[in-house]
Structure formats: structure tokens, C-alpha cells
Design a protein around this motif. Structure first.
Motif, PDB file in Angstrom:
ATOM      1  N   THR A 163      -8.082   6.533  -2.778  1.00 49.35           N
ATOM      2  CA  THR A 163      -8.937   7.452  -2.038  1.00 49.35           C
ATOM      3  C   THR A 163      -8.152   8.676  -1.608  1.00 49.35           C
ATOM      4  OG1 THR A 163     -10.219   5.578  -1.188  1.00 49.35           O
ATOM      5  CG2 THR A 163     -10.437   7.653  -0.008  1.00 49.35           C
ATOM      6  N   TRP A 209      -4.392   7.611  -0.857  1.00 56.56           N
ATOM      7  CA  TRP A 209      -4.163   6.239  -0.432  1.00 56.56           C
ATOM      8  C   TRP A 209      -4.266   5.356  -1.663  1.00 56.56           C
ATOM      9  CZ3 TRP A 209      -2.374   3.326   3.335  1.00 56.56           C
ATOM     10  CH2 TRP A 209      -2.666   1.969   3.310  1.00 56.56           C
ATOM     11  N   TYR A 260       1.803  12.030  -0.990  1.00 60.14           N
ATOM     12  CA  TYR A 260       1.528  13.357  -0.459  1.00 60.14           C
ATOM     13  C   TYR A 260       2.489  14.357  -1.098  1.00 60.14           C
ATOM     14  CZ  TYR A 260       1.253  17.124   3.013  1.00 60.14           C
ATOM     15  OH  TYR A 260       1.122  18.330   3.635  1.00 60.14           O
ATOM     16  N   ILE A 318      -7.395  11.740   0.751  1.00 57.09           N
ATOM     17  CA  ILE A 318      -7.532  11.927   2.191  1.00 57.09           C
ATOM     18  C   ILE A 318      -7.045  13.324   2.545  1.00 57.09           C
ATOM     19  CG2 ILE A 318      -6.752  11.124   4.444  1.00 57.09           C
ATOM     20  CD1 ILE A 318      -6.063   8.457   3.021  1.00 57.09           C
ATOM     21  N   HIS A 376       0.866  -1.179   0.000  1.00 57.36           N
ATOM     22  CA  HIS A 376       0.000   0.000   0.000  1.00 57.36           C
ATOM     23  C   HIS A 376       0.903   1.230   0.000  1.00 57.36           C
ATOM     24  CE1 HIS A 376      -3.042  -2.875   1.025  1.00 57.36           C
ATOM     25  NE2 HIS A 376      -2.705  -2.968   2.295  1.00 57.36           N
ATOM     26  N   GLN A 377       0.356   2.353  -0.468  1.00 55.98           N
ATOM     27  CA  GLN A 377       1.168   3.565  -0.513  1.00 55.98           C
ATOM     28  C   GLN A 377       0.305   4.783  -0.232  1.00 55.98           C
ATOM     29  OE1 GLN A 377       2.816   4.828  -4.383  1.00 55.98           O
ATOM     30  NE2 GLN A 377       4.804   4.810  -3.372  1.00 55.98           N
ATOM     31  N   LEU A 378       0.868   5.717   0.533  1.00 53.18           N
ATOM     32  CA  LEU A 378       0.255   7.015   0.745  1.00 53.18           C
ATOM     33  C   LEU A 378       1.122   8.033   0.028  1.00 53.18           C
ATOM     34  CD1 LEU A 378      -2.041   8.526   2.286  1.00 53.18           C
ATOM     35  CD2 LEU A 378      -0.299   9.053   4.004  1.00 53.18           C
ATOM     36  N   HIS A 411      -0.576  -3.969   7.948  1.00 55.12           N
ATOM     37  CA  HIS A 411      -1.509  -2.841   8.068  1.00 55.12           C
ATOM     38  C   HIS A 411      -2.843  -3.198   7.432  1.00 55.12           C
ATOM     39  CE1 HIS A 411       1.664  -0.150   9.429  1.00 55.12           C
ATOM     40  NE2 HIS A 411       2.424  -0.754   8.550  1.00 55.12           N
TER      41      HIS A 411
END
Length: 108
Positions: free
Chosen positions: A90, A55, A31, A92, A27-29, A82
């Protein structure tokens, strides 16, 4: 994980202006505390500028375009460690504490 039309993640493909379509097994966030980035996924285009982050669940094909003076932070998350907060890409809105924590992780 990638289909025949999707490139595999490769750090050599990331440039100052973005990267072509690829997938991750994590998974990756994403920013952008400075500037703006546009991330394209099967769900559409996501324009990110602070305080918006994106996300990306593991296995989501995505490409990105970076504005010339943008700073991009990509935080990976192990799917085994996680839980999945969102099943699709998505956007955020990050609060002050989350933004400070992401920026602090860039030190060192």
C-alpha cells in the motif's frame, strides 16, 4: 516463505540500480526522500518519490528499480511486535513529522 520462482532476500543482490524479486519475514516501509524508485509486487508497480512511501507486509514478493540519484530508506518492522496496518502492498503519503522521523533514524 518463498516459492520456487521467488528468490530469498540477500543483501548481495541489492545494487545501485535495484534488486531482483525476493521476500522478507518482516514488514517493511520503503521510502525515497531523494529521487524515485519503482517497486513491483503482485499488486502491480508502485512509483515512489517523496512524500510517497510503500508499506510491504511480510511475505510480499517484490523487486525494485532505483533511479540513478535516488536515496532509499527501508524500515523493517517485526510482525510479532507491530500490528498489520495493511494486508497488501500500500502506498502511503507521509506527512512532515513522519518524513522527519524516518530521516532522523538514518543519523548515527
Amino acid at each position: 516463505m518463498a516459492d520456487s520462482g521467488t528468490k530469498t532476500a540477500d543483501e548481495d543482490l541489492i545494487t545501485a540500480t535495484g534488486h531482483p524479486t525476493h521476500v522478507h519475514d518482516f514488514h517493511q516501509l520503503l521510502y525515497a526522500p531523494l529521487g524515485r524508485i519503482t517497486v513491483t509486487t503482485p499488486d502491480g508497480e508502485h512509483e515512489l518519490a517523496s512524500p510517497l512511501a510503500l508499506w510491504l507486509p511480510a511475505g510480499t514478493p517484490h523487486s525494485a528499480r532505483f533511479d540513478p540519484e535516488s536515496l532509499v530508506l527501508a524500515e523493517p518492522f517485526d510482525p510479532a511486535a507491530h500490528r498489520l496496518p495493511f494486508a497488501r502492498a500500500t502506498a502511503i503519503r507521509l506527512g512532515d513529522a513522519a518524513r522527519r522521523q524516518l530521516l532522523a533514524r538514518t543519523r548515527g
